[in-house]
Design an enzyme around this catalytic site. Structure first.
Site, PDB file in Angstrom:
ATOM      1  N   ASN A  11       0.822  -1.212   0.000  1.00 13.41           N
ATOM      2  CA  ASN A  11       0.000   0.000   0.000  1.00 13.41           C
ATOM      3  C   ASN A  11       0.863   1.271   0.000  1.00 13.41           C
ATOM      4  OD1 ASN A  11      -1.695   2.126   0.824  1.00 13.41           O
ATOM      5  ND2 ASN A  11      -3.059   0.721   1.904  1.00 13.41           N
ATOM      6  N   LYS A  14       0.019   4.049   2.619  1.00 15.55           N
ATOM      7  CA  LYS A  14       0.536   3.843   3.973  1.00 15.55           C
ATOM      8  C   LYS A  14       2.007   4.230   4.026  1.00 15.55           C
ATOM      9  CE  LYS A  14      -0.087  -0.286   5.580  1.00 15.55           C
ATOM     10  NZ  LYS A  14      -0.517  -1.576   6.195  1.00 15.55           N
ATOM     11  N   GLU A  38      -1.580 -12.217   4.406  1.00 10.09           N
ATOM     12  CA  GLU A  38      -2.190 -11.885   5.699  1.00 10.09           C
ATOM     13  C   GLU A  38      -2.851 -13.119   6.268  1.00 10.09           C
ATOM     14  OE1 GLU A  38      -4.400  -8.365   6.477  1.00 10.09           O
ATOM     15  OE2 GLU A  38      -2.937  -7.105   5.467  1.00 10.09           O
ATOM     16  N   ASP A  67       0.131  -3.349  10.479  1.00  9.48           N
ATOM     17  CA  ASP A  67      -1.210  -3.860  10.241  1.00  9.48           C
ATOM     18  C   ASP A  67      -2.176  -2.898  10.909  1.00  9.48           C
ATOM     19  OD1 ASP A  67      -2.467  -6.038   8.777  1.00  9.48           O
ATOM     20  OD2 ASP A  67      -3.523  -6.344  10.663  1.00  9.48           O
ATOM     21  N   GLY A 141      -8.652   4.428   1.267  1.00 13.27           N
ATOM     22  CA  GLY A 141      -9.136   3.500   2.286  1.00 13.27           C
ATOM     23  C   GLY A 141     -10.363   4.020   3.024  1.00 13.27           C
ATOM     24  N   TYR A 142     -10.339   3.883   4.353  1.00 11.75           N
ATOM     25  CA  TYR A 142     -11.471   4.284   5.183  1.00 11.75           C
ATOM     26  C   TYR A 142     -11.444   5.771   5.543  1.00 11.75           C
ATOM     27  CZ  TYR A 142     -12.163  -0.764   5.787  1.00 11.75           C
ATOM     28  OH  TYR A 142     -12.395  -2.103   5.559  1.00 11.75           O
ATOM     29  N   ASP A 143     -10.490   6.514   5.005  1.00 14.08           N
ATOM     30  CA  ASP A 143     -10.384   7.947   5.333  1.00 14.08           C
ATOM     31  C   ASP A 143     -11.706   8.711   5.156  1.00 14.08           C
ATOM     32  OD1 ASP A 143      -7.790   7.845   6.177  1.00 14.08           O
ATOM     33  OD2 ASP A 143      -6.943   9.011   4.526  1.00 14.08           O
ATOM     34  N   LYS A 161      -3.932  15.038   9.329  1.00 11.95           N
ATOM     35  CA  LYS A 161      -4.116  13.619   9.684  1.00 11.95           C
ATOM     36  C   LYS A 161      -2.826  13.013  10.245  1.00 11.95           C
ATOM     37  CE  LYS A 161      -4.885   9.000   7.918  1.00 11.95           C
ATOM     38  NZ  LYS A 161      -4.826   8.082   6.785  1.00 11.95           N
ATOM     39  N   ARG A 167      -1.731   5.824  12.943  1.00 13.37           N
ATOM     40  CA  ARG A 167      -0.391   5.532  12.379  1.00 13.37           C
ATOM     41  C   ARG A 167       0.666   6.434  13.019  1.00 13.37           C
ATOM     42  NH1 ARG A 167      -2.069   5.410   7.783  1.00 13.37           N
ATOM     43  NH2 ARG A 167      -2.262   3.156   7.908  1.00 13.37           N
TER      44      ARG A 167
HETATM   45  P1  ITT Z   1      -0.245  -4.107   3.532  1.00 13.45           P
HETATM   46  O1  ITT Z   1      -0.825  -5.176   4.442  1.00 13.45           O
HETATM   47  O2  ITT Z   1       0.315  -4.643   2.257  1.00 13.45           O
HETATM   48  O3  ITT Z   1       0.697  -3.200   4.265  1.00 13.45           O
HETATM   49  P2  ITT Z   1      -3.018  -3.119   3.423  1.00 13.45           P
HETATM   50  O4  ITT Z   1      -3.641  -2.073   2.573  1.00 13.45           O
HETATM   51  O5  ITT Z   1      -3.610  -4.500   3.386  1.00 13.45           O
HETATM   52  O6  ITT Z   1      -1.460  -3.138   3.076  1.00 13.45           O
HETATM   53  P3  ITT Z   1      -3.667  -2.961   6.282  1.00 13.45           P
HETATM   54  O7  ITT Z   1      -3.946  -4.424   6.373  1.00 13.45           O
HETATM   55  O8  ITT Z   1      -2.783  -2.359   7.321  1.00 13.45           O
HETATM   56  O9  ITT Z   1      -2.976  -2.572   4.895  1.00 13.45           O
HETATM   57  O10 ITT Z   1      -4.959  -2.102   6.260  1.00 13.45           O
HETATM   58  C1  ITT Z   1      -6.257  -2.657   6.407  1.00 13.45           C
HETATM   59  C2  ITT Z   1      -7.243  -1.834   5.617  1.00 13.45           C
HETATM   60  O11 ITT Z   1      -7.412  -0.583   6.265  1.00 13.45           O
HETATM   61  C3  ITT Z   1      -6.827  -1.539   4.168  1.00 13.45           C
HETATM   62  O12 ITT Z   1      -7.966  -1.619   3.347  1.00 13.45           O
HETATM   63  C4  ITT Z   1      -6.329  -0.097   4.219  1.00 13.45           C
HETATM   64  O13 ITT Z   1      -6.579   0.588   3.008  1.00 13.45           O
HETATM   65  C5  ITT Z   1      -7.163   0.478   5.354  1.00 13.45           C
HETATM   66  N1  ITT Z   1      -6.422   1.507   6.086  1.00 13.45           N
HETATM   67  C6  ITT Z   1      -5.317   1.328   6.854  1.00 13.45           C
HETATM   68  N2  ITT Z   1      -4.890   2.496   7.362  1.00 13.45           N
HETATM   69  C7  ITT Z   1      -5.720   3.449   6.885  1.00 13.45           C
HETATM   70  C8  ITT Z   1      -5.801   4.847   7.016  1.00 13.45           C
HETATM   71  O14 ITT Z   1      -4.917   5.543   7.705  1.00 13.45           O
HETATM   72  N3  ITT Z   1      -6.796   5.483   6.387  1.00 13.45           N
HETATM   73  C9  ITT Z   1      -7.693   4.817   5.671  1.00 13.45           C
HETATM   74  N4  ITT Z   1      -7.688   3.505   5.479  1.00 13.45           N
HETATM   75  C10 ITT Z   1      -6.723   2.807   6.081  1.00 13.45           C
END
Ligand code: ITT
Length: 187
Positions: A11, A14, A38, A67, A141-143, A161, A167
């Site tokens: 990602n 991130k 995962e 994670d 993402g969930y932003d 943010k 984070r």
């Molecule tokens: P990696 O495991 O490859 O690092 P990922 O996108 O799967 O990438 P996570 O498992 O940590 O990352 O994230 C779980 C979900 O939450 C994923 O859909 C992210 O897009 C979302 N997410 C994580 N942090 C976020 C943030 O700060 N804002 C918005 N969405 C977030």
């Protein structure tokens, strides 16, 4: 800049946030882009630990992984450790459809650091908040649906943010530990 290390993730968003946050602590971060399997587990800690070992095996350099998960009270903590899967399937619109009055939620981050096989350090933090009634703002993402406590707008709409997020809080713990370790080992 004091030292450099890798951030393993699929990602880019991130990574960009983590890089910007850690640069304030004088830590330079490089992207190790990869897709880390995962495992299914009850906690983010278990998943982060597993991903960190995997990442270290792949890149053989000091590495951090993260994670993250969104825990929604009315859904008994769902999607939590399944946040990636849920985002990729039903997405924000699906979540909004599932909720009515009770909108409390928590965004959690677990940073896992590995510089030696099977030796992982974990740093956890979370931010309380609520789920908005509709999508607000863009970003990733969930932003667009998470409103942190004490704010009236979503992560998407917040200018700072990276100064208040789950984070940021987890990486600040990591940075304090990491810098202390560098100083004590004379690097
Ligand atoms: P990696 O495991 O490859 O690092 P990922 O996108 O799967 O990438 P996570 O498992 O940590 O990352 O994230 C779980 C979900 O939450 C994923 O859909 C992210 O897009 C979302 N997410 C994580 N942090 C976020 C943030 O700060 N804002 C918005 N969405 C977030």
């Amino acid at each position: 800049m004091l030292s450099s290390l890798y951030f393993a993730s699929s990602n880019q968003n991130k990574f960009e946030e983590a890089k910007s946050i850690l640069s304030e602590f004088g830590i330079s971060l490089k992207f190790f882009k990869c897709s880390l399997e995962e495992i299914q587990a009850d906690t983010l800690e278990e998943i982060a630990q597993y991903k960190a070992n995997l990442a270290y095996r792949l890149c053989s350099k000091p590495v951090i992984v993260e994670d993250a998960g969104l825990f929604i009270t009315a859904l008994k903590g769902f999607p939590g450790p399944y946040s990636s899967f849920v985002f990729d399937t039903i997405g924000n619109k699906g979540i909004l459809k599932m909720l009515s009055k009770q909108r409390r939620a928590l965004f959690q981050s677990v940073i896992a650091y590995c510089e030696r096989k099977q030796d992982v350090m974990l740093f956890e933090a979370s931010v309380q908040g609520k789920i908005s009634k509709k999508l607000q703002g863009k970003r990733w993402g969930y932003d667009p649906i998470f409103i942190p406590e004490g704010q009236t707008v979503t992560y998407s709409q917040l200018k700072n943010k990276n100064k208040v997020s789950h984070r940021y809080l987890a990486l600040r713990k990591f940075a304090n530990w990491y810098l202390h370790k560098q100083i004590s080992s004379g690097r």
